[in-house]
Write a protein that holds these residues in place. Structure first.
Motif, PDB file in Angstrom:
ATOM      1  N   THR A 157       0.827  -1.204   0.000  1.00 28.26           N
ATOM      2  CA  THR A 157       0.000   0.000   0.000  1.00 28.26           C
ATOM      3  C   THR A 157       0.860   1.252   0.000  1.00 28.26           C
ATOM      4  O   THR A 157       0.518   2.264  -0.634  1.00 28.26           O
TER       5      THR A 157
ATOM      6  N   VAL B 222       0.519   4.234  -2.592  1.00 29.96           N
ATOM      7  CA  VAL B 222       0.302   5.633  -2.185  1.00 29.96           C
ATOM      8  C   VAL B 222       1.383   6.514  -2.780  1.00 29.96           C
ATOM      9  O   VAL B 222       1.119   7.628  -3.281  1.00 29.96           O
TER      10      VAL B 222
ATOM     11  N   GLY C  25       0.619   7.275  -6.169  1.00 33.86           N
ATOM     12  CA  GLY C  25      -0.628   8.017  -6.344  1.00 33.86           C
ATOM     13  C   GLY C  25      -1.784   7.145  -6.759  1.00 33.86           C
ATOM     14  O   GLY C  25      -2.822   7.661  -7.176  1.00 33.86           O
TER      15      GLY C  25
ATOM     16  N   ALA D  49      -3.335   4.907  -4.638  1.00 30.00           N
ATOM     17  CA  ALA D  49      -4.185   4.585  -3.487  1.00 30.00           C
ATOM     18  C   ALA D  49      -4.200   5.767  -2.538  1.00 30.00           C
ATOM     19  O   ALA D  49      -3.207   6.512  -2.444  1.00 30.00           O
ATOM     20  N   PRO D  50      -5.302   5.991  -1.847  1.00 27.63           N
ATOM     21  CA  PRO D  50      -5.371   7.108  -0.911  1.00 27.63           C
ATOM     22  C   PRO D  50      -4.489   6.859   0.319  1.00 27.63           C
ATOM     23  O   PRO D  50      -4.275   5.715   0.738  1.00 27.63           O
ATOM     24  N   GLU D  51      -4.002   7.960   0.875  1.00 28.19           N
ATOM     25  CA  GLU D  51      -3.122   7.840   2.035  1.00 28.19           C
ATOM     26  C   GLU D  51      -3.863   7.307   3.265  1.00 28.19           C
ATOM     27  O   GLU D  51      -3.265   6.735   4.168  1.00 28.19           O
ATOM     28  N   ALA D  52      -5.175   7.447   3.258  1.00 26.72           N
ATOM     29  CA  ALA D  52      -5.959   6.947   4.398  1.00 26.72           C
ATOM     30  C   ALA D  52      -5.799   5.446   4.578  1.00 26.72           C
ATOM     31  O   ALA D  52      -5.904   4.921   5.689  1.00 26.72           O
ATOM     32  N   ASN D  53      -5.554   4.745   3.442  1.00 32.43           N
ATOM     33  CA  ASN D  53      -5.368   3.296   3.550  1.00 32.43           C
ATOM     34  C   ASN D  53      -4.169   2.942   4.422  1.00 32.43           C
ATOM     35  O   ASN D  53      -4.147   1.925   5.105  1.00 32.43           O
TER      36      ASN D  53
ATOM     37  N   GLY E 112      -7.747  -0.988  -5.693  1.00 36.37           N
ATOM     38  CA  GLY E 112      -8.361   0.270  -5.273  1.00 36.37           C
ATOM     39  C   GLY E 112      -9.866   0.234  -5.263  1.00 36.37           C
ATOM     40  O   GLY E 112     -10.512   1.274  -5.174  1.00 36.37           O
TER      41      GLY E 112
ATOM     42  N   ASN F 156     -11.648   0.133   0.459  1.00 37.76           N
ATOM     43  CA  ASN F 156     -10.701   0.838   1.313  1.00 37.76           C
ATOM     44  C   ASN F 156     -10.054  -0.136   2.302  1.00 37.76           C
ATOM     45  O   ASN F 156     -10.417  -1.310   2.387  1.00 37.76           O
TER      46      ASN F 156
END
Length: 503
Positions: free
Chosen positions: A195, A199, A202, A204-208, A457, A460
């Motif tokens: 992950t 990230v 770019g 995957a979201p950083e929240a993951n 992706g 989440n």
């Protein structure tokens, strides 16, 4: 069913570990366990302990086993003494005394005014010819008590071995659970690395990342909890062996195959019939009943007459004893009678000479030989009234007999309840294992899909963490269900006295 019975059932499952190098579960002997140099030394120096070593250490250190062995030794002494009580008794008595002043000559029973040195010797023997069978019944009663003590020692040894094996199993289970927790954390770390790369790219979201880091932190807590559980299991094993807990050691693993889910063929009644003839607890209780029955016969013997044969040999010596020999001299006159003077009517004494004697002592050996006497007698003792003592003893013996019968009945009742519980738990364990196995298979597929969707992706990290947590829990439950079912089937083999085998 109370918790004590349930706990005993749990202990029984670990008998499958006790058959290493054995063809039968119960060894009817009281020999010492295999020599181990020193329990503490074994724990200190061995990197791994196998189950047999743990059992040997526990049986060396266990207080109840040591007390049981002393009970067997003491009962064996009682048996030997009861057998010897049937033999005639013999007692030798000797006396040596010095008397001064006015004393009685033990040889002539006359008073003499001198210092006397005397000796006497007696040998008395007695044999019981009849006493209502008390001696014979006492021997048989003590022999049964010895057998019961041996069976009770076997039961104690089995219980100690079961307790050690149960704690050994807990260590193995804790070790596997700890390994599962570590593998769960490794999977999370690998997913976190993937992950992180997504990230950075770019994709995957950083929240993951935050979600996976939280999952990893939870996995690390699980590792700590698993380590604590394992440590406590090791402490319990050391305490079962009566060894101080400040020891570092590991246990050797035992491979347990996947359980087969075929229905157990034996019925509850078949299990009970086999167990009631094999378990030392039941054998010991039955022997106590037989011993109590003979106790009643022993008590009844007090109502019968006792006939015994007694013999006595005796002799004595006295320094005052002597022998008188005439020396032909006259030492005086003695009046032997009177005659009446026909004229005066006076009494005229008639005298005779007193001969002289030479006195000499009698030798020690001669006196012992001359004074030697023998006697033989029959002694009959008939009880007529003794404050109802014999009747009360009979009543007490009958109460003990009834109590022994109730103890044996309760032992069988408890055994049946244990078998019924074990059989029900076995069936429940089979159902649980089957359901958990299907659950793990489904969750594995679900997790694989969640992992693929996370990498694409499509979901989440929260959904991924939920899928992984569900799978981790199911796998941990499957391990417990597997051990639970396998060992519950071994309980039933234990009750049938079958050799335990993993094949």
């Amino acid at each position: 069913m109370n918790m004590q019975v349930v706990w005993k059932q749990i202990q029984v499952i670990t008998t499958l570990f006790l058959t290493t190098g054995m063809s039968e579960l119960y060894a009817q002997n009281t020999t010492q366990p295999s020599a181990v140099t020193s329990p503490s030394d074994v724990v200190n120096t061995a990197s791994r302990l196998n189950l047999q070593q743990c059992i040997e250490i526990a049986q060396q250190n266990n207080i109840l086993i040591r007390q049981g062995k002393l009970t067997v030794v003491n009962t064996d002494l009682q048996v030997r003494q009861a057998r010897l009580n049937q033999l005639p008794t013999a007692v030798f008595q000797g006396n040596q005394s010095i008397n001064g002043g006015r004393s009685i000559n033990p040889q002539s029973n006359e008073f003499v005014q001198q210092t006397i040195n005397s000796s006497s010797f007696q040998l008395n023997t007695s044999a019981t010819l009849f006493n209502g069978g008390v001696l014979r019944s006492t021997v048989k009663q003590n022999e049964l008590s010895l057998q019961a003590s041996q069976q009770e020692l076997n039961a104690t040894q089995n219980n100690v071995s079961l307790t050690v094996a149960q704690n050994y199993l807990n260590v193995l289970t804790g070790t596997e659970q700890f390994a599962i927790a570590q593998r769960q954390a490794d999977v999370t770390r690998a997913q976190l690395e993937r992950t992180q790369r997504l990230v950075n790219a770019g994709s995957a979201p950083e929240a993951n990342l935050y979600e996976l880091r939280a999952t990893l932190a939870s996995n690390e807590v699980d590792i700590v909890n698993a380590q604590n559980t394992l440590d406590l299991a090791k402490v319990a094993l050391l305490q079962a062996m009566n060894v101080p807990i400040n020891q570092e050691f590991n246990v050797e693993p035992i491979n347990v195959p996947d359980p087969g889910l075929d229905p157990y063929t034996a019925t509850v009644q078949q299990l009970y019939d086999a167990a009631s003839t094999n378990l030392p607890e039941v054998k010991g209780a039955d022997l106590r009943v037989k011993s109590a029955n003979l106790g009643v016969q022993v008590a009844k013997g007090g109502l019968y007459p006792t006939l015994s044969l007694n013999g006595n040999l005796s002799t004595l010596y006295s320094s005052a004893a002597n022998i008188s020999t005439p020396n032909g001299q006259v030492v005086g006159q003695t009046t032997v009678g009177f005659i009446t003077d026909p004229v005066t009517g006076a009494q005229i004494p008639v005298t005779a000479p007193v001969p002289g004697y030479d006195r000499s002592g009698i030798s020690y050996g001669s006196q012992l030989s001359n004074n030697f006497s023998q006697s033989l007698s029959l002694f009959l003792r008939v009880p007529i009234f003794q404050g109802n003592l014999s009747r009360n003893r009979i009543t007490t013996a009958k109460i003990q007999q009834q109590n022994a019968e109730l103890t044996a009945l309760n032992t069988r009742l408890t055994l049946r309840q244990q078998i019924e519980t074990a059989y029900t738990n076995m069936r429940a364990g089979a159902n649980r294992y089957r359901a958990t196995q299907a659950q793990v298979a489904s969750l594995e597929r679900a997790f694989q899909m969640a992992e693929s969707r996370l990498n694409a992706g499509a979901i989440n990290a929260t959904d991924y963490s939920i899928a992984k947590t569900n799978l981790d829990r199911a796998r941990a439950s499957l391990v417990q269900a597997k051990y639970d079912y396998v060992f519950r089937t071994k309980i039933l083999d234990y009750y049938q006295n079958k050799p335990i085998s993993f094949n």
